[in-house]
Write a protein that holds these residues in place. Sequence first.
Motif, mmCIF file in Angstrom:
data_model
loop_
_atom_site.group_PDB
_atom_site.id
_atom_site.type_symbol
_atom_site.label_atom_id
_atom_site.label_comp_id
_atom_site.label_asym_id
_atom_site.label_seq_id
_atom_site.Cartn_x
_atom_site.Cartn_y
_atom_site.Cartn_z
ATOM 1 N N ALA A 34 25.387 -42.950 -2.147
ATOM 2 C CA ALA A 34 25.890 -42.824 -0.957
ATOM 3 C C ALA A 34 26.221 -41.452 -0.528
ATOM 4 C CB ALA A 34 27.560 -43.243 -1.165
ATOM 5 N N TRP A 35 25.536 -40.566 -1.399
ATOM 6 C CA TRP A 35 25.519 -38.924 -1.160
ATOM 7 C C TRP A 35 24.103 -38.690 -0.565
ATOM 8 C CZ3 TRP A 35 30.381 -38.714 -1.828
ATOM 9 C CH2 TRP A 35 30.867 -39.159 -2.960
ATOM 10 N N GLY A 36 24.107 -38.630 0.741
ATOM 11 C CA GLY A 36 22.892 -38.465 1.534
ATOM 12 C C GLY A 36 23.018 -38.775 3.028
ATOM 13 N N GLY A 37 22.062 -38.349 3.743
ATOM 14 C CA GLY A 37 22.098 -38.625 5.422
ATOM 15 C C GLY A 37 20.462 -38.103 5.878
ATOM 16 N N VAL A 38 20.779 -38.012 7.183
ATOM 17 C CA VAL A 38 19.421 -37.523 8.058
ATOM 18 C C VAL A 38 19.438 -36.444 8.180
ATOM 19 C CG1 VAL A 38 18.528 -37.971 10.164
ATOM 20 C CG2 VAL A 38 19.581 -40.024 9.152
ATOM 21 N N ALA A 39 18.436 -35.433 8.024
ATOM 22 C CA ALA A 39 18.218 -34.067 8.055
ATOM 23 C C ALA A 39 17.165 -33.990 9.098
ATOM 24 C CB ALA A 39 17.740 -33.485 6.810
ATOM 25 N N GLY A 40 17.616 -33.296 10.284
ATOM 26 C CA GLY A 40 16.543 -32.830 11.368
ATOM 27 C C GLY A 40 16.026 -33.767 11.956
ATOM 28 N N GLY A 41 16.410 -35.183 12.049
ATOM 29 C CA GLY A 41 16.140 -36.234 12.708
ATOM 30 C C GLY A 41 14.797 -37.017 12.213
ATOM 31 N N ASP A 42 13.989 -36.410 11.447
ATOM 32 C CA ASP A 42 12.889 -37.011 10.880
ATOM 33 C C ASP A 42 12.648 -36.971 9.357
ATOM 34 O OD1 ASP A 42 12.330 -34.298 10.643
ATOM 35 O OD2 ASP A 42 10.364 -34.463 11.306
ATOM 36 N N CYS A 47 21.283 -36.715 -2.722
ATOM 37 C CA CYS A 47 21.848 -36.063 -3.802
ATOM 38 C C CYS A 47 21.716 -37.031 -5.266
ATOM 39 C CB CYS A 47 23.293 -35.650 -3.516
ATOM 40 S SG CYS A 47 23.692 -34.390 -4.843
ATOM 41 N N LEU A 48 20.501 -36.826 -5.677
ATOM 42 C CA LEU A 48 20.346 -37.764 -7.016
ATOM 43 C C LEU A 48 20.276 -36.861 -8.247
ATOM 44 C CD1 LEU A 48 18.001 -40.212 -5.178
ATOM 45 C CD2 LEU A 48 20.414 -40.422 -5.625
ATOM 46 N N SER A 49 20.980 -36.952 -9.268
ATOM 47 C CA SER A 49 20.661 -36.283 -10.593
ATOM 48 C C SER A 49 19.436 -36.807 -11.209
ATOM 49 C CB SER A 49 21.982 -36.351 -11.567
ATOM 50 O OG SER A 49 21.799 -37.752 -11.864
ATOM 51 N N ALA A 50 18.782 -35.803 -11.868
ATOM 52 C CA ALA A 50 17.564 -35.892 -12.390
ATOM 53 C C ALA A 50 17.585 -36.979 -13.520
ATOM 54 C CB ALA A 50 16.851 -34.630 -13.090
ATOM 55 N N ASN A 51 18.422 -37.255 -14.090
ATOM 56 C CA ASN A 51 18.432 -38.466 -15.005
ATOM 57 C C ASN A 51 18.199 -39.750 -14.628
ATOM 58 O OD1 ASN A 51 20.936 -38.481 -14.059
ATOM 59 N ND2 ASN A 51 21.866 -38.947 -15.922
ATOM 60 N N HIS A 52 18.209 -40.113 -13.393
ATOM 61 C CA HIS A 52 17.795 -41.618 -12.750
ATOM 62 C C HIS A 52 16.439 -41.876 -12.845
ATOM 63 C CE1 HIS A 52 22.015 -42.023 -11.166
ATOM 64 N NE2 HIS A 52 22.110 -40.890 -10.607
ATOM 65 N N ARG A 120 8.050 -40.340 2.410
ATOM 66 C CA ARG A 120 7.303 -39.519 1.698
ATOM 67 C C ARG A 120 8.066 -38.334 1.125
ATOM 68 N NH1 ARG A 120 4.521 -36.390 4.412
ATOM 69 N NH2 ARG A 120 4.237 -37.727 6.208
ATOM 70 N N LEU A 121 8.121 -38.140 -0.363
ATOM 71 C CA LEU A 121 8.691 -36.985 -1.102
ATOM 72 C C LEU A 121 8.228 -35.845 -0.213
ATOM 73 C CD1 LEU A 121 10.823 -35.959 -3.158
ATOM 74 C CD2 LEU A 121 8.878 -35.805 -4.652
ATOM 75 N N VAL A 122 9.144 -34.925 0.039
ATOM 76 C CA VAL A 122 9.167 -33.492 0.655
ATOM 77 C C VAL A 122 9.306 -32.367 -0.462
ATOM 78 C CG1 VAL A 122 9.579 -31.610 2.260
ATOM 79 C CG2 VAL A 122 9.299 -33.969 3.047
ATOM 80 N N SER A 123 10.571 -32.864 -1.114
ATOM 81 C CA SER A 123 10.708 -31.669 -2.362
ATOM 82 C C SER A 123 12.173 -32.201 -3.010
ATOM 83 C CB SER A 123 11.271 -30.421 -1.683
ATOM 84 O OG SER A 123 12.446 -30.599 -0.705
ATOM 85 N N TYR A 124 12.265 -31.806 -4.080
ATOM 86 C CA TYR A 124 13.383 -32.107 -5.073
ATOM 87 C C TYR A 124 13.719 -30.670 -5.882
ATOM 88 C CZ TYR A 124 16.509 -34.373 -8.496
ATOM 89 O OH TYR A 124 17.391 -34.528 -9.253
ATOM 90 N N THR A 128 20.126 -28.396 -7.931
ATOM 91 C CA THR A 128 21.219 -28.717 -6.822
ATOM 92 C C THR A 128 21.274 -30.318 -6.866
ATOM 93 O OG1 THR A 128 19.586 -28.728 -4.944
ATOM 94 C CG2 THR A 128 20.878 -26.674 -5.604
ATOM 95 N N HIS A 129 20.129 -31.139 -7.194
ATOM 96 C CA HIS A 129 19.826 -32.532 -7.167
ATOM 97 C C HIS A 129 19.723 -33.078 -5.676
ATOM 98 C CE1 HIS A 129 23.138 -32.726 -10.571
ATOM 99 N NE2 HIS A 129 21.985 -32.239 -11.117
ATOM 100 N N PHE A 130 19.268 -32.124 -4.865
ATOM 101 C CA PHE A 130 18.810 -32.328 -3.647
ATOM 102 C C PHE A 130 17.333 -32.849 -3.407
ATOM 103 C CE2 PHE A 130 17.823 -31.075 0.812
ATOM 104 C CZ PHE A 130 18.753 -31.453 1.855
ATOM 105 N N LEU A 131 17.534 -33.956 -2.808
ATOM 106 C CA LEU A 131 16.048 -34.757 -2.601
ATOM 107 C C LEU A 131 15.994 -34.754 -1.373
ATOM 108 C CD1 LEU A 131 14.283 -37.450 -4.602
ATOM 109 C CD2 LEU A 131 14.475 -37.735 -2.245
ATOM 110 N N LEU A 132 14.755 -34.385 -0.684
ATOM 111 C CA LEU A 132 14.426 -34.627 0.567
ATOM 112 C C LEU A 132 12.949 -35.131 0.896
ATOM 113 C CD1 LEU A 132 15.051 -33.243 3.598
ATOM 114 C CD2 LEU A 132 13.504 -31.461 3.246
ATOM 115 N N GLY A 133 12.892 -36.252 1.676
ATOM 116 C CA GLY A 133 11.945 -37.187 2.223
ATOM 117 C C GLY A 133 11.753 -37.162 3.568
ATOM 118 N N GLN A 134 10.357 -37.130 3.918
ATOM 119 C CA GLN A 134 9.857 -37.249 5.325
ATOM 120 C C GLN A 134 9.830 -38.737 5.689
ATOM 121 O OE1 GLN A 134 8.507 -34.838 7.467
ATOM 122 N NE2 GLN A 134 8.683 -36.469 9.071
#
Length: 196
Positions: A34-42, A47-52, A120-124, A128-134
């Motif tokens: 539930a921790w997430g959303g849209v960034a920049g429209g595209d 927010c996912l911890s690395a142990n998943h 597609r994965l952009v960065s992780y 901060t557990h911040f994962l960004l996808g295109q």
Amino acid sequence: MRKDFGAQPFLYPQLVMVIASYGEDGTPDAMNAAWGGVAGGDKVFLCLSANHKTVENILNRKAFTVSVADEAHLVEADYVGLVSGNEVPDKLERSGLHVTRSKFVDAPVIDELPLVLECRLVSYDPETHFLLGQIVNAGADEAILDEAGKIDPAKLRPITFDPANRAYWGLGQKVGNAFADGRRLQGPQTENSASV
């Protein structure tokens, strides 16, 4: 008068998302987030911890899907959030959900969930557990579309997470029109100022 709760993630609504990925051996996996959303429209952020197990899969495959959990599949969506893929490798199969390989990214699409973002994965950032996808594609089952071919939230029936009470809620009814209802407070409009 307000009651103070301290630093709490009380932001409403929080969409319940089911994140799906493939493991190294091709086994599909999914988790509830539930921790997430849209960034920049595209893009989407999570927010996912690395142990998943899901994070490990995404880092290996560089792809994932984000499906909107709906009322019809609340139990299944909750289950994939309760059970770890590190301990139950076939948890997606046990949930009763089925997958089809995405045509756009190296990740599974959950057949029963009617709205999906294929990413597609952009960065992780493990700190901060911040994962960004295109977002590469957004797909919707025709059953949730209105007569004009647009997504109808009343047909989708997404669920939201209530962090204060650890509960799921359905989406309510339409209460207004975006980029329109606030114009009543703008005063007289010129032809150029009325467009958004």
